[in-house]
Design a protein around this motif. Structure first.
Motif, PDB file in Angstrom:
ATOM      1  N   THR A  25       0.822  -1.199   0.000  1.00 54.03           N
ATOM      2  CA  THR A  25       0.000   0.000   0.000  1.00 54.03           C
ATOM      3  C   THR A  25       0.860   1.255   0.000  1.00 54.03           C
ATOM      4  OG1 THR A  25      -1.791  -1.140   1.159  1.00 54.03           O
ATOM      5  CG2 THR A  25      -1.787   1.272   1.251  1.00 54.03           C
ATOM      6  N   GLU A  28       2.226   1.889  -3.397  1.00 54.31           N
ATOM      7  CA  GLU A  28       1.224   2.463  -4.290  1.00 54.31           C
ATOM      8  C   GLU A  28       1.015   3.944  -3.997  1.00 54.31           C
ATOM      9  OE1 GLU A  28      -1.441  -1.604  -4.984  1.00 54.31           O
ATOM     10  OE2 GLU A  28      -2.058  -0.100  -3.516  1.00 54.31           O
ATOM     11  N   ILE A  29       0.972   4.294  -2.725  1.00 52.36           N
ATOM     12  CA  ILE A  29       0.820   5.704  -2.365  1.00 52.36           C
ATOM     13  C   ILE A  29       2.012   6.510  -2.854  1.00 52.36           C
ATOM     14  CG2 ILE A  29       0.738   7.296  -0.406  1.00 52.36           C
ATOM     15  CD1 ILE A  29      -0.900   5.165   1.097  1.00 52.36           C
ATOM     16  N   LEU A  32       1.654   7.081  -6.578  1.00 51.87           N
ATOM     17  CA  LEU A  32       0.632   8.062  -6.928  1.00 51.87           C
ATOM     18  C   LEU A  32       1.083   9.483  -6.613  1.00 51.87           C
ATOM     19  CD1 LEU A  32      -2.473   6.086  -5.611  1.00 51.87           C
ATOM     20  CD2 LEU A  32      -1.811   6.414  -8.002  1.00 51.87           C
ATOM     21  N   LEU A  33       1.794   9.666  -5.509  1.00 54.19           N
ATOM     22  CA  LEU A  33       2.252  11.003  -5.151  1.00 54.19           C
ATOM     23  C   LEU A  33       3.392  11.484  -6.040  1.00 54.19           C
ATOM     24  CD1 LEU A  33       2.161  10.814  -1.234  1.00 54.19           C
ATOM     25  CD2 LEU A  33       0.558  12.012  -2.747  1.00 54.19           C
ATOM     26  N   THR A 136      -4.929  11.866  -9.407  1.00 53.78           N
ATOM     27  CA  THR A 136      -4.465  10.878  -8.421  1.00 53.78           C
ATOM     28  C   THR A 136      -3.657  11.528  -7.310  1.00 53.78           C
ATOM     29  OG1 THR A 136      -2.516  10.413  -9.790  1.00 53.78           O
ATOM     30  CG2 THR A 136      -4.457   9.022 -10.117  1.00 53.78           C
ATOM     31  N   THR A 140      -5.013  11.271  -3.484  1.00 55.85           N
ATOM     32  CA  THR A 140      -4.141  10.580  -2.530  1.00 55.85           C
ATOM     33  C   THR A 140      -3.714  11.516  -1.411  1.00 55.85           C
ATOM     34  OG1 THR A 140      -3.299   9.199  -4.339  1.00 55.85           O
ATOM     35  CG2 THR A 140      -2.032   9.222  -2.312  1.00 55.85           C
ATOM     36  N   GLY A 143      -6.556  12.003   0.842  1.00 55.86           N
ATOM     37  CA  GLY A 143      -6.798  10.777   1.581  1.00 55.86           C
ATOM     38  C   GLY A 143      -5.866  10.594   2.759  1.00 55.86           C
ATOM     39  N   LEU A 144      -4.633  11.086   2.639  1.00 58.12           N
ATOM     40  CA  LEU A 144      -3.686  10.946   3.736  1.00 58.12           C
ATOM     41  C   LEU A 144      -4.141  11.691   4.988  1.00 58.12           C
ATOM     42  CD1 LEU A 144      -0.252  11.280   1.884  1.00 58.12           C
ATOM     43  CD2 LEU A 144      -1.104   9.274   3.104  1.00 58.12           C
ATOM     44  N   LEU A 151      -8.166   4.867   2.579  1.00 59.71           N
ATOM     45  CA  LEU A 151      -7.124   5.189   1.610  1.00 59.71           C
ATOM     46  C   LEU A 151      -6.522   3.946   0.942  1.00 59.71           C
ATOM     47  CD1 LEU A 151      -5.419   7.261   0.178  1.00 59.71           C
ATOM     48  CD2 LEU A 151      -3.841   7.270   2.131  1.00 59.71           C
ATOM     49  N   ALA A 155      -6.161   3.876  -3.000  1.00 54.30           N
ATOM     50  CA  ALA A 155      -4.846   3.724  -3.632  1.00 54.30           C
ATOM     51  C   ALA A 155      -4.824   2.511  -4.549  1.00 54.30           C
ATOM     52  CB  ALA A 155      -3.754   3.610  -2.565  1.00 54.30           C
ATOM     53  N   SER A 159      -4.132   2.936  -8.486  1.00 57.16           N
ATOM     54  CA  SER A 159      -2.913   2.303  -9.014  1.00 57.16           C
ATOM     55  C   SER A 159      -3.235   1.206 -10.014  1.00 57.16           C
ATOM     56  CB  SER A 159      -2.062   1.741  -7.862  1.00 57.16           C
ATOM     57  OG  SER A 159      -2.785   0.760  -7.139  1.00 57.16           O
TER      58      SER A 159
END
Length: 391
Positions: A25, A28-29, A32-33, A136, A140, A143-144, A151, A155, A159
């Motif tokens: 996870t 993936e985060i 995306l960031l 995205t 994201t 979501g954090l 999240l 994510a 992703s």
């Protein structure tokens, strides 16, 4: 727990949702960031390439600029595949490099560059990714701080869309594209093999039959001069020349057999292999189960493969017996050559075995060597059958 990204039949399958902030996870985060700043750079590159290149097509530098820019887009695609592989676990084959042919020159490079589908798809990927990267990144980041409990699900969904984009736009387009590099390599092997064969024929003619015929001509010239003053000496010289003629004819027959033996053309692979086996210094048992003849080119490759293997047995194996088995299995011609010698044969680069493997690989064949030290050698070769009626 690893991502089950591929099904048993090889098709990509989206990973299942997870209920914890595990390492996957977080990867993936991170993906995306980091996509947003990279997407900005890629978008600027792609738009600049298209705008400047299109604007300059009326000049001599426009098309070369686009071709060079597409090569750069290839590098961007390679970097994105590496990032997706590291953070998303996406296993995508690398596209084949641009074909480069000796003698193509500038215009060949230009044409290959402009029609590069890999480069154009990489440009399309960079253009599409900016709006998607903005979306995205925003979702994201929010979501954090706001959607923390859900999240991982978000994510995963985002992703998965990135995985689909990478597979769809940055992977090889089809099987043909994946075969280009192999075919380019195979063509080089065929060219090198043909050049080596021509050099061998030239050397054999120069050092063998040609030299013998020159000596024959000189001997007959001397015999002609002595014909009146010393008939007996002239007769001896003619007898010697007659022997030279026989030797020259034998060398020419051997050379012709090395190019393409008449017995192979007239009687097929079974008789030709029996003929070459009879010249081996080790007793050889030949077994051929061929209800019909394969393509002439395949017969020739099979013949010369067995011929070279039997020469190796004669020179290096210290064997007391050997065997050659040839048979058809569906649409493949299979060859197995065995001996009870000292073993130790290998496919290391530069050996005769590696040359045979390259030759068979050039026609979609296989070449396998099993040769433990002291345990004899078994060589198995496989070639496409290719019926004569299909030539």
């Amino acid at each position: 727990m690893s991502d089950p990204l591929d099904s048993p039949d090889g098709r990509p399958v989206p990973p299942p949702p997870r209920f914890a902030y595990d390492q996957h996870t977080w990867k993936e985060i991170s993906y995306l960031l980091s996509s947003f700043p990279l997407a900005v750079c890629g978008f600027v590159y792609a738009v600049t390439l298209l705008a400047v290149g299109a604007g300059l097509t009326v000049t001599v530098i426009g098309l070369p600029l686009i071709a060079a820019g597409l090569s750069g887009a290839r590098l961007l695609g390679k970097a994105e595949r590496a990032r997706a592989r590291s953070l998303l676990g996406v296993r995508v084959d690398e596209p084949s490099p641009l074909p480069r042919h000796r003698g193509d020159g500038f215009f060949g490079w230009l044409w290959n560059g402009l029609k590069d589908s890999v480069g154009w798809r990489a440009v399309l990927y960079e253009v599409i990714r900016l709006p998607w990267g903005i979306l995205t990144f925003t979702v994201t980041l929010v979501g954090l701080f706001v959607l923390w409990p859900v999240l991982p699900f978000i994510a995963r969904g985002l992703s998965n869309a990135d995985r689909a984009m990478v597979r769809g736009l940055l992977s090889p387009s089809d099987e043909l594209e994946r075969r280009i590099e192999e075919l380019e390599s195979d063509r080089g092997v065929v060219v090198d093999t043909a050049a080596a064969d021509l050099r061998r024929i030239e050397r054999d003619l120069h050092d063998g039959a040609q030299a013998r015929l020159v000596n024959l001509a000189m001997g007959l010239g001397l015999a002609k001069e002595k014909l009146l003053e010393d008939p007996d000496a002239a007769a001896d010289m003619v007898d010697e020349a007659h022997g030279e003629v026989k030797l020259a004819l034998q060398e020419l027959r051997d050379l012709a057999r090395g190019i393409h033996p008449a017995v192979l053309t007239d009687r097929g692979l079974d008789a030709a292999l029996s003929s070459v086996a009879s010249r081996c210094t080790v007793p050889v048992k030949v077994s051929a189960d061929l209800p019909e003849r394969p393509a002439a080119a395949i017969e020739g490759i099979a013949y010369f493969t067995v011929s070279e293997l039997l020469q190796n047995i004669s020179k290096h194996s210290r064997a007391t017996q050997a065997s050659v088995d040839v048979w058809r299995s569906e649409e493949r011609l299979l060859i197995q050559v065995q001996d009870d010698g000292q073993g130790g044969a290998s496919l290391d680069k530069g050996t005769g075995m590696s040359g045979l493997a390259e030759r068979l690989g050039a026609v979609d064949g296989l070449f396998v060597v099993d040769s433990p030290a002291g345990g004899g050698t078994t060589v198995t070769a496989e070639l496409p059958w290719r019926d004569r009626s299909q030539q």
